[in-house]
Design an enzyme around this catalytic site. Structure first.
Site, PDB file in Angstrom:
ATOM      1  N   ARG A  34       0.848  -1.194   0.000  1.00  0.00           N
ATOM      2  CA  ARG A  34       0.000   0.000   0.000  1.00  0.00           C
ATOM      3  C   ARG A  34       0.884   1.246   0.000  1.00  0.00           C
ATOM      4  NH1 ARG A  34      -4.383  -1.720   4.702  1.00  0.00           N
ATOM      5  NH2 ARG A  34      -5.205  -3.586   3.647  1.00  0.00           N
TER       6      ARG A  34
ATOM      7  N   ASP B 289       2.222   4.923  -0.231  1.00  0.00           N
ATOM      8  CA  ASP B 289       1.579   6.178   0.169  1.00  0.00           C
ATOM      9  C   ASP B 289       1.456   7.152  -0.994  1.00  0.00           C
ATOM     10  OD1 ASP B 289       1.287   5.382   2.794  1.00  0.00           O
ATOM     11  OD2 ASP B 289       3.149   6.320   3.459  1.00  0.00           O
TER      12      ASP B 289
ATOM     13  N   ARG C 152      10.895   5.432   5.083  1.00  0.00           N
ATOM     14  CA  ARG C 152      10.994   6.895   5.107  1.00  0.00           C
ATOM     15  C   ARG C 152      11.563   7.394   6.440  1.00  0.00           C
ATOM     16  NH1 ARG C 152       5.206   8.956   3.619  1.00  0.00           N
ATOM     17  NH2 ARG C 152       6.190  10.943   4.148  1.00  0.00           N
TER      18      ARG C 152
END
Length: 249
Positions: free
Chosen positions: A49, A51, A196
């Site tokens: 999934r 972002d 991240r």
């Protein structure tokens, strides 16, 4: 028949992979193209999934169909229907028990950084811009702490509800000596925003805003406060999703 797609996309104009009610997502665009092609409403099941703003070179997604279209022809047909920022790199038949997400054994991500006084024009959607010089020696010295099997609870974004936060990282490498740097990281799985957070912490170490030893401290303390900020989404690309060869026939 179960069909597996390998997808490449520029995530700049999308609210991530997963279909949403009030924003355009990559999943919705591809599902609508597949549904139109096979003339039946079709649901895709993605491997990751990603972002909003995150890109992919190796996203995987599967769907079931009774269409007689040869598996390898879906890529050609769908690429005539999809926008230019989404492409099917490959389509193939897989076993009925295969699942794009749950059959995955690992993933590889790339995070790109551009360190220069002024932001670039051509790489503005693919590289995180850092105005300050980066100490690549210090950054590289941090990466071995990530390798191996650890509880990465500190590396999950706020709001993550996953119960098991133990992951195994098999590769963590920083390539380049400026102005462009590439972080390559590979493992059996990643927590929400984990890559991240790693990239943002690494940038903080490179600029002197984060004390060296942050990764080791965070693994020991399991505290998000021991890490740096979350790096921008647009520097991240999902490069590959891995499966056992026997699963991906």
């Amino acid at each position: 028949m179960r069909i597996l797609l390998t997808l490449e996309y520029d995530g700049t104009g999308y609210a991530g992979w997963q279909r949403q009610e009030n924003a355009l997502a990559v999943q919705q665009v591809v599902e609508e193209a597949v549904s139109a092609l096979v003339k039946r409403k079709t649901v895709l099941f993605g491997a990751s999934r990603t972002d909003a703003g995150v890109h992919a070179l190796g996203q995987r997604a599967h769907f079931d169909t009774d269409s007689r279209i040869p598996p390898e022809k879906y890529a050609y047909a769908l690429n005539t229907m999809l926008p230019r920022d989404i492409r099917v790199r490959e389509s193939r038949a897989v076993a009925d028990g295969f699942h794009a997400r749950f059959s995955a054994t690992g993933k590889r991500y790339r995070y790109q950084i551009y360190s220069a006084p002024h932001a670039g024009a051509l790489n503005r959607n693919t590289h995180a811009h850092v105005i300050y010089p980066l100490d690549a020696v210090k950054m590289r010295a941090e990466l071995p702490a990530l390798l191996g099997r650890h509880d990465f609870a500190a590396f999950a974004a706020s709001g993550s509800v996953v119960k098991d936060t133990v992951r195994t990282i098999t590769r963590a490498e920083l390539c380049g000596d400026g102005p462009e740097y590439t972080l390559l990281i590979e493992g059996n799985g990643f927590l929400y925003n984990m890559v991240r957070i790693i990239a943002g912490t690494l940038i903080g170490i490179g600029t002197g805003k984060v004390e060296p030893g942050a990764f080791a401290r965070a693994i020991a303390s399991q505290s998000r406060l021991d890490l740096g900020v979350t790096a921008p989404a647009h520097g991240l690309t999902l490069m590959e999703v891995y499966y056992h060869e026997s699963d991906c026939v």
